[in-house]
Design a protein around this motif. Structure first.
Motif, PDB file in Angstrom:
ATOM      1  N   TYR A   6     -19.409  28.245  40.234  1.00 29.39           N
ATOM      2  CA  TYR A   6     -20.773  28.599  39.885  1.00 29.39           C
ATOM      3  C   TYR A   6     -21.412  29.394  41.013  1.00 29.39           C
ATOM      4  CZ  TYR A   6     -19.987  24.821  36.590  1.00 29.39           C
ATOM      5  OH  TYR A   6     -19.467  24.020  35.619  1.00 29.39           O
ATOM      6  N   SER A   9     -27.338  31.966  41.261  1.00 25.77           N
ATOM      7  CA  SER A   9     -28.256  32.355  40.189  1.00 25.77           C
ATOM      8  C   SER A   9     -28.056  31.501  38.943  1.00 25.77           C
ATOM      9  CB  SER A   9     -28.077  33.838  39.851  1.00 25.77           C
ATOM     10  OG  SER A   9     -26.774  34.063  39.355  1.00 25.77           O
ATOM     11  N   MET A  10     -26.824  31.101  38.664  1.00 21.64           N
ATOM     12  CA  MET A  10     -26.565  30.247  37.499  1.00 21.64           C
ATOM     13  C   MET A  10     -27.152  28.848  37.711  1.00 21.64           C
ATOM     14  SD  MET A  10     -22.985  29.211  35.686  1.00 21.64           S
ATOM     15  CE  MET A  10     -22.703  30.800  34.955  1.00 21.64           C
ATOM     16  N   ILE A  12     -29.735  28.053  39.691  1.00 23.10           N
ATOM     17  CA  ILE A  12     -31.195  28.167  39.626  1.00 23.10           C
ATOM     18  C   ILE A  12     -31.646  28.314  38.178  1.00 23.10           C
ATOM     19  CG2 ILE A  12     -33.139  29.651  40.250  1.00 23.10           C
ATOM     20  CD1 ILE A  12     -31.703  30.165  42.908  1.00 23.10           C
ATOM     21  N   SER A  13     -30.928  29.091  37.396  1.00 23.87           N
ATOM     22  CA  SER A  13     -31.263  29.266  35.990  1.00 23.87           C
ATOM     23  C   SER A  13     -31.170  27.945  35.230  1.00 23.87           C
ATOM     24  CB  SER A  13     -30.332  30.299  35.371  1.00 23.87           C
ATOM     25  OG  SER A  13     -30.543  30.383  33.990  1.00 23.87           O
ATOM     26  N   ALA A  14     -30.153  27.159  35.511  1.00 26.16           N
ATOM     27  CA  ALA A  14     -29.995  25.868  34.842  1.00 26.16           C
ATOM     28  C   ALA A  14     -31.134  24.914  35.211  1.00 26.16           C
ATOM     29  CB  ALA A  14     -28.652  25.253  35.196  1.00 26.16           C
ATOM     30  N   VAL A  16     -34.197  25.733  36.285  1.00 24.59           N
ATOM     31  CA  VAL A  16     -35.444  26.225  35.687  1.00 24.59           C
ATOM     32  C   VAL A  16     -35.476  25.926  34.194  1.00 24.59           C
ATOM     33  CG1 VAL A  16     -36.741  28.322  35.142  1.00 24.59           C
ATOM     34  CG2 VAL A  16     -35.849  27.976  37.443  1.00 24.59           C
ATOM     35  N   THR A  17     -34.366  26.114  33.499  1.00 22.32           N
ATOM     36  CA  THR A  17     -34.306  25.812  32.071  1.00 22.32           C
ATOM     37  C   THR A  17     -34.546  24.336  31.809  1.00 22.32           C
ATOM     38  OG1 THR A  17     -32.725  27.616  31.779  1.00 22.32           O
ATOM     39  CG2 THR A  17     -32.867  25.988  30.010  1.00 22.32           C
TER      40      THR A  17
END
Length: 60
Positions: A6, A9-10, A12-14, A16-17
């Motif tokens: 991983y 950015s992946m 952080i995206s997870a 935030v989601t």
């Protein structure tokens, strides 16, 4: 192993989601609780066991 699979950015995206989903659920529950619905005994129930009894505590 974790770094190779991983990228930052992946992750952080997870996160935030996940936070957006949790905040949306909390907001919906807040709106549902805000209405102040009254839970009452149905009209067809005439049993005494559903009566609300308050305890009188002994205070010293």
């Amino acid at each position: 192993m974790f770094r190779e699979s991983y990228d930052l950015s992946m992750i952080i995206s997870a996160v935030v989601t996940f936070m957006v989903i949790v905040l949306a659920i909390r907001f919906v529950l807040y709106l549902a609780n805000r209405k102040g619905s009254q839970i009452q005994k149905p009209d067809w129930v005439e049993d005494e066991r559903f009566e609300v009894q308050t305890k009188k505590g002994k205070r010293k």
